[in-house]
Design a protein around this motif. Structure first.
Motif, PDB file in Angstrom:
ATOM      1  N   VAL A 131       0.860  -1.057   0.024  1.00  0.00           N
ATOM      2  CA  VAL A 131       0.086  -0.092  -0.023  1.00  0.00           C
ATOM      3  C   VAL A 131       0.862   1.263  -0.098  1.00  0.00           C
ATOM      4  N   ILE A 132       1.865   1.225   0.748  1.00  0.00           N
ATOM      5  CA  ILE A 132       2.835   2.305   0.654  1.00  0.00           C
ATOM      6  C   ILE A 132       3.488   2.337  -0.533  1.00  0.00           C
ATOM      7  N   ASP A 133       3.860   1.333  -1.419  1.00  0.00           N
ATOM      8  CA  ASP A 133       4.644   1.350  -2.481  1.00  0.00           C
ATOM      9  C   ASP A 133       3.795   2.182  -3.428  1.00  0.00           C
ATOM     10  N   GLU A 134       2.512   1.720  -3.640  1.00  0.00           N
ATOM     11  CA  GLU A 134       1.765   2.227  -4.604  1.00  0.00           C
ATOM     12  C   GLU A 134       1.643   3.785  -4.355  1.00  0.00           C
ATOM     13  N   TRP A 135       1.349   4.069  -3.094  1.00  0.00           N
ATOM     14  CA  TRP A 135       1.331   5.660  -2.763  1.00  0.00           C
ATOM     15  C   TRP A 135       2.769   6.204  -3.345  1.00  0.00           C
ATOM     16  N   LEU A 136       3.602   5.876  -2.824  1.00  0.00           N
ATOM     17  CA  LEU A 136       5.144   6.346  -3.214  1.00  0.00           C
ATOM     18  C   LEU A 136       5.261   6.376  -4.587  1.00  0.00           C
ATOM     19  N   ALA A 137       4.736   5.404  -5.319  1.00  0.00           N
ATOM     20  CA  ALA A 137       4.791   5.537  -6.721  1.00  0.00           C
ATOM     21  C   ALA A 137       4.038   6.600  -7.512  1.00  0.00           C
ATOM     22  N   ALA A 138       2.960   6.794  -6.698  1.00  0.00           N
ATOM     23  CA  ALA A 138       1.828   7.843  -7.066  1.00  0.00           C
ATOM     24  C   ALA A 138       2.666   9.272  -6.960  1.00  0.00           C
ATOM     25  N   VAL A 139       3.117   9.430  -5.718  1.00  0.00           N
ATOM     26  CA  VAL A 139       4.035  10.597  -5.394  1.00  0.00           C
ATOM     27  C   VAL A 139       5.151  10.858  -6.184  1.00  0.00           C
ATOM     28  N   GLY A 140       5.858  10.037  -6.528  1.00  0.00           N
ATOM     29  CA  GLY A 140       6.974  10.065  -7.743  1.00  0.00           C
ATOM     30  C   GLY A 140       6.344  10.441  -9.009  1.00  0.00           C
ATOM     31  N   THR A 141       5.323   9.723  -9.402  1.00  0.00           N
ATOM     32  CA  THR A 141       4.815  10.277 -10.794  1.00  0.00           C
ATOM     33  C   THR A 141       4.256  11.447 -10.826  1.00  0.00           C
ATOM     34  N   GLU A 142       3.781  11.892  -9.643  1.00  0.00           N
ATOM     35  CA  GLU A 142       3.175  13.458  -9.793  1.00  0.00           C
ATOM     36  C   GLU A 142       4.465  14.359  -9.606  1.00  0.00           C
ATOM     37  N   THR A 143       5.449  14.046  -8.974  1.00  0.00           N
ATOM     38  CA  THR A 143       6.622  14.816  -8.765  1.00  0.00           C
ATOM     39  C   THR A 143       7.415  14.829 -10.048  1.00  0.00           C
ATOM     40  N   PHE A 144       7.170  13.814 -10.836  1.00  0.00           N
ATOM     41  CA  PHE A 144       8.094  13.872 -12.294  1.00  0.00           C
ATOM     42  C   PHE A 144       7.295  14.840 -13.277  1.00  0.00           C
ATOM     43  N   LYS A 145       6.011  14.943 -12.972  1.00  0.00           N
ATOM     44  CA  LYS A 145       5.340  15.848 -14.012  1.00  0.00           C
ATOM     45  C   LYS A 145       5.569  17.280 -13.833  1.00  0.00           C
ATOM     46  N   SER A 146       6.334  17.667 -12.586  1.00  0.00           N
ATOM     47  CA  SER A 146       6.653  19.255 -12.393  1.00  0.00           C
ATOM     48  C   SER A 146       8.290  19.087 -12.540  1.00  0.00           C
ATOM     49  N   ALA A 147       9.266  18.130 -12.152  1.00  0.00           N
ATOM     50  CA  ALA A 147      10.419  18.483 -12.156  1.00  0.00           C
ATOM     51  C   ALA A 147      11.128  16.735 -12.469  1.00  0.00           C
ATOM     52  N   SER A 148      11.307  16.722 -13.615  1.00  0.00           N
ATOM     53  CA  SER A 148      11.976  15.382 -14.056  1.00  0.00           C
ATOM     54  C   SER A 148      13.264  14.879 -13.286  1.00  0.00           C
ATOM     55  N   PHE A 149      13.355  13.466 -13.078  1.00  0.00           N
ATOM     56  CA  PHE A 149      14.555  13.173 -12.756  1.00  0.00           C
ATOM     57  C   PHE A 149      14.923  11.724 -13.231  1.00  0.00           C
ATOM     58  N   SER A 150      16.155  11.211 -13.030  1.00  0.00           N
ATOM     59  CA  SER A 150      16.639  10.200 -13.529  1.00  0.00           C
ATOM     60  C   SER A 150      16.229   8.764 -13.303  1.00  0.00           C
ATOM     61  N   LEU A 151      15.828   8.562 -11.729  1.00  0.00           N
ATOM     62  CA  LEU A 151      15.398   7.274 -11.574  1.00  0.00           C
ATOM     63  C   LEU A 151      14.515   7.446 -10.160  1.00  0.00           C
ATOM     64  N   GLY A 152      13.672   6.669  -9.798  1.00  0.00           N
ATOM     65  CA  GLY A 152      13.036   6.572  -8.652  1.00  0.00           C
ATOM     66  C   GLY A 152      13.249   5.156  -8.152  1.00  0.00           C
ATOM     67  N   VAL A 153      13.271   4.865  -6.690  1.00  0.00           N
ATOM     68  CA  VAL A 153      13.402   3.374  -6.331  1.00  0.00           C
ATOM     69  C   VAL A 153      12.462   3.792  -5.058  1.00  0.00           C
ATOM     70  N   ILE A 154      11.741   2.520  -4.691  1.00  0.00           N
ATOM     71  CA  ILE A 154      10.694   2.515  -3.470  1.00  0.00           C
ATOM     72  C   ILE A 154      11.020   1.266  -2.666  1.00  0.00           C
ATOM     73  N   GLY A 155      11.112   1.424  -1.196  1.00  0.00           N
ATOM     74  CA  GLY A 155      11.308   0.335  -0.517  1.00  0.00           C
ATOM     75  C   GLY A 155      12.081   0.602   0.940  1.00  0.00           C
ATOM     76  N   PHE A 156      12.423  -0.384   1.464  1.00  0.00           N
ATOM     77  CA  PHE A 156      13.035  -0.106   2.681  1.00  0.00           C
ATOM     78  C   PHE A 156      14.663   0.407   2.534  1.00  0.00           C
ATOM     79  N   GLU A 157      14.896   1.464   2.752  1.00  0.00           N
ATOM     80  CA  GLU A 157      16.317   2.290   2.843  1.00  0.00           C
ATOM     81  C   GLU A 157      16.868   1.692   1.372  1.00  0.00           C
ATOM     82  N   VAL A 158      16.533   2.240   0.409  1.00  0.00           N
ATOM     83  CA  VAL A 158      16.978   1.913  -1.093  1.00  0.00           C
ATOM     84  C   VAL A 158      17.717   2.776  -1.698  1.00  0.00           C
ATOM     85  N   SER A 159      18.055   3.794  -1.159  1.00  0.00           N
ATOM     86  CA  SER A 159      18.626   5.109  -1.743  1.00  0.00           C
ATOM     87  C   SER A 159      20.015   4.594  -2.231  1.00  0.00           C
ATOM     88  N   GLY A 160      20.350   4.732  -3.472  1.00  0.00           N
ATOM     89  CA  GLY A 160      21.594   4.322  -3.908  1.00  0.00           C
ATOM     90  C   GLY A 160      21.902   3.163  -4.081  1.00  0.00           C
TER      91      GLY A 160
END
Length: 194
Positions: A131-160
């Motif tokens: 449920v949080i994965d889907e929500w964060l994916a929607a947040v990322g998708t909305e973010t991308f509409k205003s400010a493009s980025f190279s990649l988004g990853v979603i999960g437990f401590e996934v940065s980098g």
């Protein structure tokens, strides 16, 4: 038991972070600021604060800026989960320097998720909250509409854990985490599937 939205209860900030980590694509302050502003708005974060040892009403708000991130290390607020619960959240920038790009991570601490009653794992081999994965994916998708980025990853401590150049425009077939991968002007979401 205290609320998962209480700043002063440090157990809300414990046990790691469930996050949307965004590879900004450069080390330019203006680019990271654009993504930060779009991300804060897309997640509908309530407030922007530099400290967790005081409740929001006990401290002055800080600007949601790269400068505030540099000053405080993390920015903090409250966000309403898709389950309806208000919880603490935060954001941190991992600056790459000249050799790589910057990352910007929006996170909800596991301690707050626990208090919100969200079960994670559900017998899966990896720490996961669909449920949080889907929500964060929607947040990322909305973010991308205003400010493009190279990649988004979603999960437990996934940065980098990977980067756009490693993926070379292709989603992995088996995914332990979620991916938001730009394809032209659109963003493709590949949910975790293991």
């Amino acid at each position: 038991m205290t609320s998962p939205a209480t700043f002063r209860d440090q157990t809300n900030w414990s046990n790691g972070y469930y996050e949307l980590a965004i590879e900004v694509g450069s080390c330019d302050d203006a680019r990271i600021q654009a993504v930060l502003s779009a991300l804060w708005s897309a997640a509908d974060v309530h407030g922007c604060f530099g400290r967790t040892d005081r409740e929001p009403e006990e401290q002055d708000a800080v600007p949601c800026t790269v400068g505030s991130l540099a000053e405080f290390g993390h920015l903090h607020g409250q966000v309403r989960l898709p389950t309806g619960q208000l919880v603490v959240c935060g954001c941190v920038a991992i600056r790459g320097g000249d050799e790589s790009s910057d990352w910007l991570d929006l996170y909800v601490p596991v301690g707050a998720l626990d208090k919100a009653g969200l079960a994670y794992g559900d017998g899966q081999p990896f720490f996961r909250l669909d449920v949080i994965d889907e929500w964060l994916a929607a947040v990322g998708t909305e973010t991308f509409k205003s400010a493009s980025f190279s990649l988004g990853v979603i999960g437990f401590e996934v940065s980098g854990c990977t980067d756009a150049s490693t993926l070379a425009g292709q989603l992995p077939r088996t995914r332990d985490i979620g991916y938001l991968l730009p394809q032209g002007d659109a963003l493709r979401y590949g949910a975790a599937n293991t």
